[in-house]
Design a protein around this motif. Structure first.
Motif, PDB file in Angstrom:
ATOM      1  N   LYS A  13       2.189   9.019  -1.968  1.00  0.00           N
ATOM      2  CA  LYS A  13       2.112   7.300  -2.040  1.00  0.00           C
ATOM      3  C   LYS A  13       0.942   6.916  -1.489  1.00  0.00           C
ATOM      4  N   ARG A  14       0.344   5.840  -2.026  1.00  0.00           N
ATOM      5  CA  ARG A  14      -0.946   5.266  -1.602  1.00  0.00           C
ATOM      6  C   ARG A  14      -0.623   4.262  -0.595  1.00  0.00           C
ATOM      7  N   MET A  15       0.534   3.500  -0.916  1.00  0.00           N
ATOM      8  CA  MET A  15       0.883   2.349  -0.047  1.00  0.00           C
ATOM      9  C   MET A  15       2.329   2.805   0.752  1.00  0.00           C
ATOM     10  N   MET A  16       2.011   2.433   2.218  1.00  0.00           N
ATOM     11  CA  MET A  16       3.042   2.916   3.092  1.00  0.00           C
ATOM     12  C   MET A  16       3.599   1.796   3.877  1.00  0.00           C
ATOM     13  N   LYS A  17       5.025   2.075   4.204  1.00  0.00           N
ATOM     14  CA  LYS A  17       5.675   1.354   5.086  1.00  0.00           C
ATOM     15  C   LYS A  17       5.135   1.397   6.692  1.00  0.00           C
ATOM     16  N   GLN A  18       5.293   0.546   7.466  1.00  0.00           N
ATOM     17  CA  GLN A  18       4.434   0.721   8.908  1.00  0.00           C
ATOM     18  C   GLN A  18       5.035   1.799   9.509  1.00  0.00           C
ATOM     19  N   SER A  19       6.091   2.201   9.438  1.00  0.00           N
ATOM     20  CA  SER A  19       6.754   3.631  10.081  1.00  0.00           C
ATOM     21  C   SER A  19       6.024   4.872   9.361  1.00  0.00           C
ATOM     22  N   ALA A  21       3.263   4.761   7.808  1.00  0.00           N
ATOM     23  CA  ALA A  21       1.732   4.703   8.100  1.00  0.00           C
ATOM     24  C   ALA A  21       1.686   5.277   9.544  1.00  0.00           C
ATOM     25  N   ALA A  22       2.396   4.820  10.412  1.00  0.00           N
ATOM     26  CA  ALA A  22       2.264   5.308  11.670  1.00  0.00           C
ATOM     27  C   ALA A  22       2.650   7.110  11.767  1.00  0.00           C
ATOM     28  N   SER A  23       3.498   7.555  10.994  1.00  0.00           N
ATOM     29  CA  SER A  23       3.856   8.978  10.939  1.00  0.00           C
ATOM     30  C   SER A  23       2.574   9.729  10.285  1.00  0.00           C
ATOM     31  N   TYR A  24       2.105   9.096   9.353  1.00  0.00           N
ATOM     32  CA  TYR A  24       0.750   9.609   8.566  1.00  0.00           C
ATOM     33  C   TYR A  24      -0.162   9.804   9.614  1.00  0.00           C
ATOM     34  N   THR A  25      -0.459   8.944  10.549  1.00  0.00           N
ATOM     35  CA  THR A  25      -1.470   9.063  11.574  1.00  0.00           C
ATOM     36  C   THR A  25      -1.038   9.847  12.670  1.00  0.00           C
ATOM     37  N   GLY A  26       0.094   9.954  12.826  1.00  0.00           N
ATOM     38  CA  GLY A  26       0.607  10.927  13.846  1.00  0.00           C
ATOM     39  C   GLY A  26       0.981  10.225  15.247  1.00  0.00           C
ATOM     40  N   LEU A  27       1.149   9.034  14.944  1.00  0.00           N
ATOM     41  CA  LEU A  27       1.250   8.036  16.341  1.00  0.00           C
ATOM     42  C   LEU A  27       2.440   7.366  16.177  1.00  0.00           C
ATOM     43  N   PRO A  28       3.022   7.199  17.485  1.00  0.00           N
ATOM     44  CA  PRO A  28       4.290   6.356  17.559  1.00  0.00           C
ATOM     45  C   PRO A  28       4.141   4.964  16.797  1.00  0.00           C
ATOM     46  N   VAL A  29       5.084   4.518  16.260  1.00  0.00           N
ATOM     47  CA  VAL A  29       4.909   2.986  15.733  1.00  0.00           C
ATOM     48  C   VAL A  29       4.480   1.980  16.660  1.00  0.00           C
ATOM     49  N   LYS A  30       4.828   1.922  17.914  1.00  0.00           N
ATOM     50  CA  LYS A  30       4.374   0.853  18.735  1.00  0.00           C
ATOM     51  C   LYS A  30       3.074   1.329  19.018  1.00  0.00           C
ATOM     52  N   TYR A  31       2.613   2.287  19.210  1.00  0.00           N
ATOM     53  CA  TYR A  31       1.119   2.582  19.477  1.00  0.00           C
ATOM     54  C   TYR A  31      -0.042   2.088  18.155  1.00  0.00           C
ATOM     55  N   PHE A  32       0.792   2.582  17.048  1.00  0.00           N
ATOM     56  CA  PHE A  32       0.036   2.278  15.734  1.00  0.00           C
ATOM     57  C   PHE A  32      -0.094   0.778  15.733  1.00  0.00           C
ATOM     58  N   THR A  47       7.395  -7.571   2.193  1.00  0.00           N
ATOM     59  CA  THR A  47       7.062  -6.374   2.509  1.00  0.00           C
ATOM     60  C   THR A  47       5.781  -5.952   2.724  1.00  0.00           C
ATOM     61  N   LEU A  48       5.403  -5.535   3.824  1.00  0.00           N
ATOM     62  CA  LEU A  48       3.972  -5.499   4.092  1.00  0.00           C
ATOM     63  C   LEU A  48       3.735  -3.828   4.171  1.00  0.00           C
ATOM     64  N   LEU A  49       2.708  -3.585   3.235  1.00  0.00           N
ATOM     65  CA  LEU A  49       2.216  -2.090   2.986  1.00  0.00           C
ATOM     66  C   LEU A  49       0.943  -1.962   3.670  1.00  0.00           C
ATOM     67  N   TRP A  50       0.566  -0.497   3.989  1.00  0.00           N
ATOM     68  CA  TRP A  50      -0.674  -0.142   4.654  1.00  0.00           C
ATOM     69  C   TRP A  50      -1.245   0.983   3.579  1.00  0.00           C
ATOM     70  N   ASP A  51      -2.523   0.769   3.163  1.00  0.00           N
ATOM     71  CA  ASP A  51      -3.128   1.296   1.907  1.00  0.00           C
ATOM     72  C   ASP A  51      -3.781   2.718   2.980  1.00  0.00           C
ATOM     73  N   ARG A  52      -3.232   3.840   2.414  1.00  0.00           N
ATOM     74  CA  ARG A  52      -3.467   5.159   2.863  1.00  0.00           C
ATOM     75  C   ARG A  52      -5.051   5.178   2.885  1.00  0.00           C
ATOM     76  N   LYS A  53      -5.728   4.845   1.912  1.00  0.00           N
ATOM     77  CA  LYS A  53      -7.252   5.286   1.772  1.00  0.00           C
ATOM     78  C   LYS A  53      -7.820   4.446   3.028  1.00  0.00           C
ATOM     79  N   ASP A  54      -7.222   3.118   3.418  1.00  0.00           N
ATOM     80  CA  ASP A  54      -8.120   2.373   4.512  1.00  0.00           C
ATOM     81  C   ASP A  54      -7.658   2.964   5.981  1.00  0.00           C
TER      82      ASP A  54
END
Length: 78
Positions: A13-19, A21-32, A47-54
């Motif tokens: 997936k290129r576009m991710m929900k906040q949770s 995206a946080a998991s993708y970076t390895g960060l807790p949601v609050k810190y992300f 629906t807000l989505l974060w771009d994996r490439k960004d």
């Protein structure tokens, strides 16, 4: 003897929900939420989505030391 074939197709997936995206970076949601400068995109109303490439570009910038945010900039996003 019977044989079985298993075909698996995985689409990254290129576009991710906040949770996600946080998991993708390895960060807790609050810190992300507090540190990620990547702006989400609203592809579907409400629906807000974060771009994996960004996110990848942000992480690459952090690794190279080019991301220098002030405390006020981070707090301004909260």
């Amino acid at each position: 003897m019977a044989t079985t074939n298993l075909n698996i197709s995985v689409i990254d997936k290129r576009m991710m929900k906040q949770s996600e995206a946080a998991s993708y970076t390895g960060l807790p949601v609050k810190y992300f939420k507090a540190t990620c400068p990547v702006r989400p995109v609203e592809l579907k109303q409400g629906t807000l989505l974060w771009d994996r490439k960004d996110i990848d570009l942000w992480i690459d910038g952090v690794k190279s030391g080019s991301v220098t945010e002030t405390r006020d900039e981070i707090l301004g996003r909260l």
